[in-house]
Design a protein around this motif. Structure first.
Motif, short mmCIF file in Angstrom:
data_model
loop_
_atom_site.label_atom_id
_atom_site.label_comp_id
_atom_site.label_asym_id
_atom_site.label_seq_id
_atom_site.Cartn_x
_atom_site.Cartn_y
_atom_site.Cartn_z
N ARG B 190 46.47 32.89 37.12
CA ARG B 190 46.75 31.68 38.09
C ARG B 190 47.10 31.89 39.59
N SER B 191 47.62 33.02 39.81
CA SER B 191 48.18 33.49 40.94
C SER B 191 46.99 34.12 41.92
N ILE B 192 45.71 34.34 41.23
CA ILE B 192 44.75 34.78 41.93
C ILE B 192 44.17 33.74 42.97
N GLN B 193 44.28 34.28 44.28
CA GLN B 193 43.66 33.67 45.44
C GLN B 193 42.45 34.36 45.97
N THR B 194 41.38 33.51 45.62
CA THR B 194 40.09 34.13 45.82
C THR B 194 38.96 33.20 46.04
N ASP B 195 38.05 33.44 46.84
CA ASP B 195 37.05 32.29 47.08
C ASP B 195 35.88 32.37 45.80
N SER B 196 35.94 33.62 45.15
CA SER B 196 34.70 33.89 44.29
C SER B 196 35.01 34.60 43.17
N VAL B 197 34.59 34.28 41.92
CA VAL B 197 34.65 35.05 40.55
C VAL B 197 33.33 35.06 40.10
N LEU B 198 32.51 36.05 40.51
CA LEU B 198 31.17 35.98 39.67
C LEU B 198 31.15 36.85 38.63
N GLU B 199 32.00 37.76 38.37
CA GLU B 199 31.66 38.58 37.11
C GLU B 199 33.42 38.83 36.59
N SER B 200 33.38 39.05 35.34
CA SER B 200 34.92 39.43 34.76
C SER B 200 35.44 40.49 35.54
N SER B 201 34.70 41.24 36.09
CA SER B 201 35.32 42.42 36.72
C SER B 201 36.35 42.12 37.87
N TYR B 202 35.79 40.86 38.62
CA TYR B 202 36.66 40.32 39.65
C TYR B 202 37.89 40.29 39.15
N LEU B 203 38.15 39.51 38.19
CA LEU B 203 39.48 39.33 37.37
C LEU B 203 40.23 40.75 37.20
N GLU B 204 39.28 41.49 36.57
CA GLU B 204 40.01 42.91 35.90
C GLU B 204 40.66 43.52 37.26
N GLU B 205 40.08 43.49 38.31
CA GLU B 205 40.85 44.15 39.59
C GLU B 205 42.20 43.43 40.00
N TRP B 206 42.16 42.08 39.73
CA TRP B 206 43.36 41.37 40.00
C TRP B 206 44.56 41.48 38.84
N LEU B 207 43.99 41.61 37.71
CA LEU B 207 44.91 41.73 36.50
C LEU B 207 45.42 43.38 36.19
#
Lengths: 394, 473
Positions: B190-207
């Motif tokens: 929920r704390s992720i502030q980004t314009d886009s998530v196109l793949e789960s790897s985007y989330l992986e970097e945040w997580l």
């Protein structure tokens, strides 16, 4: 990234440059890999003749079918041992001398008789020169051994090593405890050490690799003759091949022992596998008695008997073998005593004993000569070969 | 309201506005034609509106009530803000806007292009299910639901990316997964502030816990059976719209050597194969470094025949062993990258050229030694054994680091590298679980599924390192 995290690897990397690693680097193809070392006294000076036999890797890696090439080159230097040897070798050898892989060191008989203390200190005193290599004494002129190509085995050093190890495994005449470090261990305690004597068969050395194309294997080859007996760092005498067998057995230098017996007028060859030895020094009144008990499992290697192999024959063989061991061992001990050799290390055993009485006995340096040795052998035949009833040919 | 919505959508070519003329007042349907099911729209929205809606009153509210009650749709939603209307339309819904009303109705008519369920490409197995996730979140959820028919299986929806508005789903079994792990993952998402998530790897970097580590602290998988198995052990999965890869957390170092097939075959075979994978990891990481150390610094460690053989091979090679290894390994990495990126039709050409560069031709040219070709080949093959692709990349980074350490300070460097690696591994953490567990910290009861895979009847307790609520399976 917090500062502490990146500081640690940086410090480790910087500190590592202070270590000798970077300038210790030497490429494998820049090494002159020494295979065999020979040492002799120089005739006219107090210097030594040093022979370094260096491997020619390309010669070893000759492909199948191609003619044999020189596998080793021998470099000879006349210098005093330890006189900055690293300073003179680059004059001749275009590569860095690498002595950590040599297989054996051969010393001439005259050099062995003059004492090897200096050589041992030279070898032990440098981290790159090990003493965990076989020491051999040359009966022949050392240049003949060092300058010869040996058939079948491209590296003479490895040939010597293989002969020692095969003999140890097959006959028990030579022990593998014949390394330089064994001499060092015994040197300080005054115990006897025995090292193999090699000789060269032939009139002149086989200096050309064409020798490897000759069919004659024995001529122009090295052979083991017997043993050189050392007290402290000096060679004091020789043992025949047969005497070496008894020396090794009575000192449990290895577990193998091969002997041919004559029973009912025919030969029987036996070999022990896992020889165990118990030595016990006892004091009965004023008399010292050394009890030696030998236990072994025996294999029947060759049996030329005309009668079927039965338990009666086994008992006969066992009894004969045990008797032979006792008799021949006693003879060997007596012969050695006459020559002044404490081949059983009795004096050292006396030193190891604790108590005032033992200490007093050990003070007498010749006490070992008066010790009675009682030998008992307990061999049991374990395997009998494959032929129970022999062919009669009738 | 309608004008404001249309203004926001800037009238793209696929935005359609359909006026319903049968009504005395203006009723408009707004939808994005490329993402709606037109048959459904015609049959269940337009036709009832034009043919069956009674015009009994002039009251638009009465018409809105009728639409809300009688139009059939899987999901209906009232939207009273322009933003909500626009978001609904972009999610494939059909907006019904009635003149004079400030509230609109959104009907679910979405139909996005999807692909069929197929075999996972990166995680194939001989035995076991051959289904893989697809890019469609709903299908992925159904694949998990199919395997886990438990009311305590939760799918928590979180929308991430202020432009892409990607739907992610946090999946866990509420009776098993630790609350603190679920809360931590949800709050971090929920704390992720980004314009886009196109793949789960985007989330992986945040997580992930730290970015300063080559090791993945999260596992990604294309297989619903793997996700199910991990959920049953108290882990949490994150599914993302538009990607066939699920993320699993928390994860440990030893889980990287586990494959789904470990559980689909006999325990002893699985154990042996797991050892083989660990051996391959060690081979991949240490072989080039060890070779360089021994050949350039510590030749005394080699048996004499091998030393002579290597010395003969290196006769005439113009580069130092370190440079030779670096060159070969870099060329191999280039080849591998080329193999991944090039069109499949050019594969044969790359294979032929690759065999020449990293092979006999290079040796014959006197550029490299035969031993080095063997070392690079062993390393490459061992690299491919890693069951997890991200973990395979970590291996490659470490092997290069170790190669440099060995090239500079020999075995000592390799030893330093190994110790630093161990320190790093034991200091890593994945959502409250130590990365090197159950070895450090030691949890003996969890060893039955770490270096060995015990028979299933012995694995009657849950892995303690993940702090599951339920202790027994």
């Amino acid at each position: 990234m917090p500062p502490a995290i990146w500081k640690l690897p940086v410090v480790v990397i910087l500190a590592s440059f202070l270590l000798a690693g970077c300038w210790d680097m030497k490429e494998i193809n820049q090494l002159a890999i020494v295979n065999l070392i020979g040492v002799d006294t120089h005739k006219n000076t107090d210097k030594q003749e040093l022979y370094y036999q260096v491997i020619n890797p390309k010669g070893i890696a000759t492909q199948a079918g191609a003619p044999e090439k020189a596998t080793v080159y021998t470099y000879r230097f006349i210098e005093r041992l330890g006189d900055q040897f690293e300073d003179i070798s680059p004059d001749v050898i275009p590569r860095q001398l690498f002595t950590q892989h040599y297989q054996a060191i051969v010393v001439s008989e005259r050099y062995a008789k003059s004492g090897l203390r200096e050589l041992l200190n030279f070898k032990e005193g440098h981290p790159e020169r090990g003493t965990n290599v076989y020491l051999l004494v040359s009966d022949a002129p050392i240049d003949r051994i060092m300058d010869s190509f040996i058939p079948l085995e491209p590296l003479p050093g490895r040939s010597m090593r293989s002969i020692i190890e095969n003999q140890s495994e097959m006959t028990g005449r030579i022990s593998t405890h014949t390394r330089m470090k064994d001499l060092i261990e015994n040197m300080e305690t005054g115990q006897i050490s025995v090292f193999p004597i090699i000789t060269y068969i032939g009139e002149k050395s086989s200096e050309n690799s064409n020798r490897l194309e000759h069919i004659q294997g024995t001529n122009g080859n090295i052979a083991l003759l017997g043993g050189a007996l050392f007290i402290h760092d000096r060679m004091v005498g020789k043992l025949t091949k047969d005497e070496m067998k008894w020396y090794n057995l009575l000192n449990r230098k290895h577990e193998r022992f091969l002997e041919t017996l004559v029973i009912n007028g025919e030969s029987v060859q036996v070999k022990t596998l896992n020889t165990r030895l118990m030595k016990k020094l006892e004091l009965h009144g004023e008399e010292l008695i050394l009890h030696i008990q030998i236990f072994a499992n025996t294999n029947l290697i060759f049996n030329d008997q005309k009668v079927p192999t039965t338990t009666t024959l086994f008992n006969q063989i066992e009894a004969e073998f045990n008797q032979r061991i006792q008799k021949e061992s006693q003879r060997f001990i007596e012969d050695s005593r006459k020559k002044g050799w404490d081949v059983l290390g009795i004096q050292y055993l006396l030193h190891l004993k604790k108590g005032a009485q033992w200490k007093r006995l050990a003070e007498d340096k010749d006490r070992w000569k008066k010790v009675k040795v009682v030998i008992s052998s307990h061999n049991k035949i374990e395997t009998i070969g494959s032929l129970i009833s022999p062919y009669k040919g009738e | 309201m309608l004008d404001a919505v249309l203004q926001k959508l800037s009238l793209s070519m696929d935005v359609a506005v359909y006026p319903v003329v049968s009504s005395p007042y203006k009723i408009s349907l707004v939808y994005v034609s490329s993402i709606v099911d037109k048959n459904q729209l015609l049959q269940f929205v337009i036709r009832p509106l034009t043919e069956h809606m009674p015009c009994v009153t002039d009251d638009p509210a009465e018409s809105f009530r009728w639409c809300n009650e009688y139009l059939p749709a899987a999901e209906k939603q009232q939207a009273s803000s322009v933003q909500a209307c626009v978001e609904g339309i972009l999610a494939g819904k059909c907006l019904i806007a009635i003149d004079g009303l400030s509230t609109c109705l959104l009907l679910d008519t979405a139909k996005f292009p999807t692909r069929a369920i197929s075999e996972p490409t990166a995680e194939t197995s001989i035995r076991g299910p051959q289904e893989g996730f697809t890019e469609e979140l709903e299908i992925n959820i159904s694949l998990i639901r199919k395997r886990l028919r438990d009311p305590r299986l939760h799918f928590e929806k979180i929308i991430i990316g202020h432009t892409t508005k990607t739907t992610s789903s946090v999946v866990y079994i509420s009776s098993i997964a630790a609350d603190e792990t679920v809360d931590k993952i949800c709050s971090r998402l929920r704390s992720i502030q980004t314009d886009s998530v196109l793949e789960s790897s985007y989330l992986e970097e945040w997580l992930q816990e730290t970015i300063w580590s080559p090791f993945p602290t999260l596992l990604n998988t294309e297989r619903p059976d793997v996700v199910t198995a991990h959920l049953l052990e108290g882990k949490v999965a994150i599914l993302t719209e538009g990607t066939p890869t699920a993320i699993l957390a928390p994860m440990t170092f030893f889980q990287m050597f586990v494959t789904p097939e470990d559980y689909y075959q006999r325990a002893e075979f699985a154990t042996l194969l797991r050892w083989l994978r660990i051996l391959s990891f060690l081979l991949a990481v240490f072989t080039p470094g060890l070779y360089i150390s021994i050949v350039s610094f510590n030749q005394e460690l080699l048996p004499t025949p091998l030393l002579i053989s290597l010395a003969a091979q290196r006769e005439g090679v113009p580069f130092p062993a370190f440079l030779e290894a670096l060159l070969m390994m870099t060329i191999f990495e280039v080849l591998r990258e080329a193999g991944l990126r090039m069109p499949r039709i050019a594969g044969q050409a790359i294979s032929i050229v690759g065999a020449l560069v990293v092979g006999e031709a290079a040796v014959a040219a006197g550029l490299v030694s035969t031993g080095m070709v063997i070392v690079v080949s062993v390393t490459a093959i061992a690299n491919f054994v890693a069951p997890n692709y991200s973990f395979g990349i970590s291996q490659r980074i470490i092997q290069f680091l170790f190669l440099f350490l060995a090239g500079f300070i020999g075995l000592f460097g390799l030893l330093c590298g190994f110790l630093l690696l161990l320190i790093h591994l034991v200091s890593l953490d994945s959502f409250g679980t130590a990365y090197f567990a159950p070895l450090a910290p030691t949890v003996l009861s969890d060893w039955k599924d770490t270096l060995v895979r015990a028979p299933k009847k012995w694995m009657h307790t849950m892995p303690r390192i993940f702090r599951p609520k339920r202790k027994v399976r």
